[in-house]
Motif scaffolding. Structure first.
Motif, PDB file in Angstrom:
ATOM      1  N   VAL A  38      17.057  -5.282 -96.927  1.00 56.16           N
ATOM      2  CA  VAL A  38      16.036  -5.424 -95.882  1.00 56.16           C
ATOM      3  C   VAL A  38      16.572  -5.264 -94.461  1.00 56.16           C
ATOM      4  O   VAL A  38      15.777  -5.106 -93.531  1.00 56.16           O
ATOM      5  N   THR A  39      17.889  -5.275 -94.251  1.00 58.23           N
ATOM      6  CA  THR A  39      18.436  -5.192 -92.901  1.00 58.23           C
ATOM      7  C   THR A  39      17.966  -3.963 -92.120  1.00 58.23           C
ATOM      8  O   THR A  39      17.614  -4.082 -90.940  1.00 58.23           O
ATOM      9  N   PRO A  40      17.928  -2.739 -92.708  1.00 61.33           N
ATOM     10  CA  PRO A  40      17.420  -1.585 -91.951  1.00 61.33           C
ATOM     11  C   PRO A  40      16.006  -1.794 -91.428  1.00 61.33           C
ATOM     12  O   PRO A  40      15.689  -1.402 -90.296  1.00 61.33           O
ATOM     13  N   PHE A  41      15.146  -2.420 -92.210  1.00 61.19           N
ATOM     14  CA  PHE A  41      13.785  -2.681 -91.763  1.00 61.19           C
ATOM     15  C   PHE A  41      13.774  -3.704 -90.638  1.00 61.19           C
ATOM     16  O   PHE A  41      12.943  -3.635 -89.722  1.00 61.19           O
ATOM     17  N   ASP A  42      14.688  -4.655 -90.689  1.00 62.23           N
ATOM     18  CA  ASP A  42      14.794  -5.666 -89.643  1.00 62.23           C
ATOM     19  C   ASP A  42      15.264  -5.035 -88.336  1.00 62.23           C
ATOM     20  O   ASP A  42      14.778  -5.379 -87.252  1.00 62.23           O
ATOM     21  N   VAL A  43      16.212  -4.103 -88.429  1.00 59.49           N
ATOM     22  CA  VAL A  43      16.707  -3.404 -87.239  1.00 59.49           C
ATOM     23  C   VAL A  43      15.577  -2.612 -86.586  1.00 59.49           C
ATOM     24  O   VAL A  43      15.370  -2.681 -85.367  1.00 59.49           O
ATOM     25  N   VAL A  44      14.835  -1.854 -87.388  1.00 55.24           N
ATOM     26  CA  VAL A  44      13.732  -1.049 -86.866  1.00 55.24           C
ATOM     27  C   VAL A  44      12.651  -1.938 -86.264  1.00 55.24           C
ATOM     28  O   VAL A  44      12.122  -1.653 -85.184  1.00 55.24           O
ATOM     29  N   LYS A  45      12.326  -3.030 -86.945  1.00 55.08           N
ATOM     30  CA  LYS A  45      11.322  -3.964 -86.439  1.00 55.08           C
ATOM     31  C   LYS A  45      11.742  -4.516 -85.078  1.00 55.08           C
ATOM     32  O   LYS A  45      10.935  -4.582 -84.137  1.00 55.08           O
ATOM     33  N   THR A  46      13.012  -4.883 -84.950  1.00 53.15           N
ATOM     34  CA  THR A  46      13.521  -5.424 -83.700  1.00 53.15           C
ATOM     35  C   THR A  46      13.438  -4.400 -82.581  1.00 53.15           C
ATOM     36  O   THR A  46      13.012  -4.714 -81.460  1.00 53.15           O
ATOM     37  N   ARG A  47      13.839  -3.156 -82.852  1.00 58.17           N
ATOM     38  CA  ARG A  47      13.788  -2.103 -81.831  1.00 58.17           C
ATOM     39  C   ARG A  47      12.354  -1.837 -81.374  1.00 58.17           C
ATOM     40  O   ARG A  47      12.096  -1.634 -80.185  1.00 58.17           O
ATOM     41  N   LEU A  48      11.417  -1.815 -82.307  1.00 54.13           N
ATOM     42  CA  LEU A  48      10.021  -1.568 -81.950  1.00 54.13           C
ATOM     43  C   LEU A  48       9.447  -2.709 -81.122  1.00 54.13           C
ATOM     44  O   LEU A  48       8.642  -2.487 -80.210  1.00 54.13           O
ATOM     45  N   GLN A  49       9.865  -3.917 -81.434  1.00 48.28           N
ATOM     46  CA  GLN A  49       9.326  -5.072 -80.716  1.00 48.28           C
ATOM     47  C   GLN A  49       9.804  -5.145 -79.273  1.00 48.28           C
ATOM     48  O   GLN A  49       9.057  -5.580 -78.393  1.00 48.28           O
ATOM     49  N   VAL A  50      11.040  -4.732 -78.999  1.00 52.93           N
ATOM     50  CA  VAL A  50      11.557  -4.849 -77.635  1.00 52.93           C
ATOM     51  C   VAL A  50      11.115  -3.697 -76.747  1.00 52.93           C
ATOM     52  O   VAL A  50      11.494  -3.629 -75.587  1.00 52.93           O
ATOM     53  N   GLN A  51      10.314  -2.796 -77.273  1.00 53.47           N
ATOM     54  CA  GLN A  51       9.801  -1.705 -76.436  1.00 53.47           C
ATOM     55  C   GLN A  51       8.833  -2.227 -75.383  1.00 53.47           C
ATOM     56  O   GLN A  51       8.777  -1.700 -74.280  1.00 53.47           O
ATOM     57  N   VAL A  52       8.048  -3.224 -75.718  1.00 54.01           N
ATOM     58  CA  VAL A  52       7.100  -3.796 -74.775  1.00 54.01           C
ATOM     59  C   VAL A  52       7.648  -5.132 -74.318  1.00 54.01           C
ATOM     60  O   VAL A  52       7.648  -6.098 -75.068  1.00 54.01           O
ATOM     61  N   LYS A  53       8.166  -5.166 -73.080  1.00 58.18           N
ATOM     62  CA  LYS A  53       8.831  -6.383 -72.602  1.00 58.18           C
ATOM     63  C   LYS A  53       7.895  -7.210 -71.727  1.00 58.18           C
ATOM     64  O   LYS A  53       7.366  -6.720 -70.748  1.00 58.18           O
ATOM     65  N   PRO A  54       7.678  -8.471 -72.030  1.00 58.50           N
ATOM     66  CA  PRO A  54       6.890  -9.323 -71.148  1.00 58.50           C
ATOM     67  C   PRO A  54       7.680  -9.651 -69.889  1.00 58.50           C
ATOM     68  O   PRO A  54       8.891  -9.855 -69.946  1.00 58.50           O
ATOM     69  N   GLN A  55       6.992  -9.689 -68.739  1.00 55.66           N
ATOM     70  CA  GLN A  55       7.615 -10.039 -67.465  1.00 55.66           C
ATOM     71  C   GLN A  55       8.880  -9.219 -67.220  1.00 55.66           C
ATOM     72  O   GLN A  55       9.911  -9.728 -66.813  1.00 55.66           O
ATOM     73  N   SER A  56       8.782  -7.934 -67.462  1.00 53.34           N
ATOM     74  CA  SER A  56       9.969  -7.085 -67.342  1.00 53.34           C
ATOM     75  C   SER A  56      10.163  -6.594 -65.916  1.00 53.34           C
ATOM     76  O   SER A  56       9.235  -6.502 -65.123  1.00 53.34           O
ATOM     77  N   ASP A  57      11.373  -6.254 -65.599  1.00 52.09           N
ATOM     78  CA  ASP A  57      11.727  -5.676 -64.323  1.00 52.09           C
ATOM     79  C   ASP A  57      11.465  -4.179 -64.393  1.00 52.09           C
ATOM     80  O   ASP A  57      12.048  -3.486 -65.228  1.00 52.09           O
TER      81      ASP A  57
END
Length: 341
Positions: A38-57
């Motif tokens: 499952v690690t590859p799916f976890d890596v992809v999930k993490t990358r997709l989630q950090v695309q939209v950053k709350p309170q980002s600079d």
């Protein structure tokens, strides 16, 4: 008697009882294999989630933006801003392809070491604690209330205990997966964070993680136990399907908290985290994400999360259930053999 027949007979008779040693051994059976799967799916999930950053600079370069030079070599760290070309991930398959192409296939297993360091002890603690708590709570609740309250309370308590113990390693794994960095760099970031904010900073993201994992555990175990009650003839296949079904439902419901947890932990060692004296509330981060990207941002990475959680839950629970019967059967047979000697 075959293993399948033993499962069925024990289920009907209600006589099956596993010891702590049976539970410990069973919980270790599928943990390494599951983590690797499952690690590859976890890596992809993490990358997709950090695309939209709350309170980002607005001047900051997001982790997902692959700054590629003209020779198409990934700039060190994968997060340095540049004016060459930025390639966002358009979806799960696109993320798999781009990570493999620009960072190498092995990058899909980023964070595998801390994943293994987390999965083995956490699986042992979690599953064993759940079974022990379920047995204890069962004596205090009667049907029909007990059928729901026992797995609910057992799963909740077991998850809080496990999550608190393994939170620092989860922190490290998320950082490693969200950015293509070396473990040495991640450890330096941790050391810097601890120096400035103390050891409690290692539990950064514990609140959203708990908000994600505790409801997940409660939903998962309650759903799973209810599904088990519906079948008169349990089998390995049914354990697998029940685990996948319960895991999918729990994963979807708790995904927004997973997104927030990922954002908080992926910023490990950043200037904002180190200098900030007060952390924004989880609800504020959820609302900020919603304003920036709508419902879609709250459920970013839903497909890879399901692709990770469903088989992980299916593999672990079927391995655990079968393992308990197997090790219990071996233990009983060994005792009977000793009696005849």
């Amino acid at each position: 008697m075959s293993l399948k027949e033993n499962i069925s007979s024990n289920h009907h008779a209600g006589k099956f009882h596993s010891t702590i040693s049976d539970q410990l051994l069973s919980s270790c059976v599928g943990s390494i294999f599951t983590s690797a799967f499952v690690t590859p799916f976890d890596v992809v999930k993490t990358r997709l989630q950090v695309q939209v950053k709350p309170q980002s600079d607005p001047k900051a370069c997001s982790v997902y933006e692959l700054c590629i030079q003209e020779n198409q070599k990934l700039i060190k760290g994968g997060i340095q801003c540049c004016e060459v070309r930025k390639i966002p991930y358009k979806g799960t398959v696109d993320a798999f392809v781009k990570i493999s192409r620009y960072e190498g296939v092995t990058s899909l297993w980023s964070g595998l070491l801390p994943t293994l360091l987390i999965s083995v002890p956490s699986t042992v603690i979690y599953f064993t604690a759940y079974d022990q708590l379920r047995e204890a709570f069962s004596s205090h609740f009667v049907a029909p209330l007990g059928a729901v309250s026992v797995p609910f309370l057992s799963g909740t308590t077991a998850r809080i205990l496990t999550g608190t113990i393994t939170s620092p390693l989860e922190f490290l794994r998320t950082k490693k997966q969200s950015e293509q960095i070396k473990y040495s760099d991640a450890f330096r970031s941790i050391a810097k964070l601890v120096k400035v904010r103390g050891y409690l900073s290692l539990w950064h993201g514990w609140v959203p993680t708990t908000l994600r994992d505790v409801p997940f555990s409660a939903i998962y175990w309650t759903t799973y136990e209810q599904l088990k009650l519906l079948t008169p003839d349990p089998s390995a296949f049914k354990f697998f399907i029940f685990g996948a079904t319960a895991g999918t439902i729990a994963a979807v419901v708790t995904l927004p908290f997973d997104v927030i947890k990922t954002h908080r932990q992926s910023e490990l060692g950043g200037g904002k985290i180190i200098t900030r004296t007060t952390q924004p509330r989880t609800i504020d981060l959820l609302m900020d994400l919603y304003r920036k990207g709508g419902v879609q941002s709250l459920f970013a990475g839903i497909l890879p999360r399901i692709l990770k959680i469903a088989p992980a839950c299916a593999i672990m629970i079927s391995s655990y259930e079968l393992g308990k019967v197997y090790f219990s059967e071996r233990r009983i047979n060994a005792l009977e053999t000793d009696k005849h000697l």
